[in-house]
Scaffold this active site. Sequence first.
Site, PDB file in Angstrom:
ATOM      1  N   PRO A  49      38.303  31.717  41.853  1.00 33.94           N
ATOM      2  CA  PRO A  49      39.550  32.477  41.692  1.00 33.94           C
ATOM      3  C   PRO A  49      39.406  33.549  40.618  1.00 33.94           C
ATOM      4  CG  PRO A  49      39.726  30.390  40.542  1.00 33.94           C
ATOM      5  CD  PRO A  49      38.379  30.404  41.202  1.00 33.94           C
TER       6      PRO A  49
ATOM      7  N   ALA B 104      40.615  36.857  38.705  1.00 34.95           N
ATOM      8  CA  ALA B 104      41.818  37.645  38.445  1.00 34.95           C
ATOM      9  C   ALA B 104      41.577  39.115  38.782  1.00 34.95           C
ATOM     10  CB  ALA B 104      42.232  37.510  36.983  1.00 34.95           C
TER      11      ALA B 104
ATOM     12  N   GLN C  21      46.028  29.085  42.580  1.00 39.30           N
ATOM     13  CA  GLN C  21      45.945  28.738  41.160  1.00 39.30           C
ATOM     14  C   GLN C  21      47.132  29.265  40.362  1.00 39.30           C
ATOM     15  OE1 GLN C  21      43.122  30.533  38.080  1.00 39.30           O
ATOM     16  NE2 GLN C  21      42.078  28.615  38.542  1.00 39.30           N
TER      17      GLN C  21
ATOM     18  N   CYS D  96      40.760  30.211  31.688  1.00 37.71           N
ATOM     19  CA  CYS D  96      40.838  31.635  31.371  1.00 37.71           C
ATOM     20  C   CYS D  96      40.709  31.849  29.867  1.00 37.71           C
ATOM     21  CB  CYS D  96      42.153  32.226  31.875  1.00 37.71           C
ATOM     22  SG  CYS D  96      42.284  34.007  31.564  1.00 37.71           S
TER      23      CYS D  96
END
Length: 332
Positions: free
Chosen positions: A17, A19, A71, A102
């Site tokens: 995933p 961003a 997510q 993150c």
Amino acid sequence: MLKIGNVEMKNPVVLAPMAGVCNSAFRLTVKEFGVGLVCAEMVSDKGIVYGNEKTLNMLYIDEREKPLSLQIFGGEKDSLVQAAQYVDKNTNADIIDINMGCPVNKIIKCEAGARWLLNPDKIYEMVSAVVDKVDKPVTVKMRIGWDDNHIFVSENAQAVERAGGSAIAVHGRTRVQMYEGKANWDYIKLAKESVNIPVIGNGDVQTPQDAKRMLDETGCDGVMIGRAALGNPWMMYQTVKYLESGILLPEPSVREKMDVCVLHLDRLIDLKDEYIAVREMRKHAAWYLKGVPGSGKIRKEINNVETRDQLVELLYGLAEDDGLEDKITTAV
């Protein structure tokens, strides 16, 4: 076979995933190269709870992408649970993933993302609260720790399992490392040895051989690929086939790369309109051109294109002008 809760994947290869990258247009394009699971970019729990239009648009999922993990991130239990409930009841996602990896400051300041890595008790509290309120399987994507002096990957993985989490993905870097340095796969192995739920390894998987080596060395159940897939969904297909047969498939031709780049562009236009899509596609086009001889001369031009036709003309013109339809170097 990778299985998360009641969701079965056809192979253990997973799209990470990322961003600003993993919207539906990108995910579908990668999915068509055979990956077992695709993961959507992280979405703010507060954005979902407050009904922010841009945030809610990020929840769109094309049925052809499935199975898919969506997510969310947040630092407060109530809003995280509410967001998870919304995803559970109002989207066609198969899995709800919680971000605790993150490393960027604006996420850390919200007590979200990698901030959780310092507190296994909070991990248990937050994950168990979500699991209790949703029907879909709940997973967590984490890093191995905050820094070299605060690596609680075993305790954190066990906290997720005790809380009812169905799987974890472990990026082999600390928060302090950000995306630099080398991923430490020994801690992925430790996480796998610490729990009974599936563990997906992530970090420094740049080739199909890397993927097999990660599976062999760590014993993990799946392998998550991120940056190596940018502009190169063939990497995913090559990895699937290599894991199945041990055969390394050839690189695509330049024409094949341009065809998929344009397909990606058109899907992005359908998703976001031409003005936004073309500007967002500039970075993707640069990734697709990696390894293409002579592509350096048009990179600056790509950064200035404003329409679909301008971008398409540049992409196809590169191969046609230089006769490079069947020439490409390996891009890692």
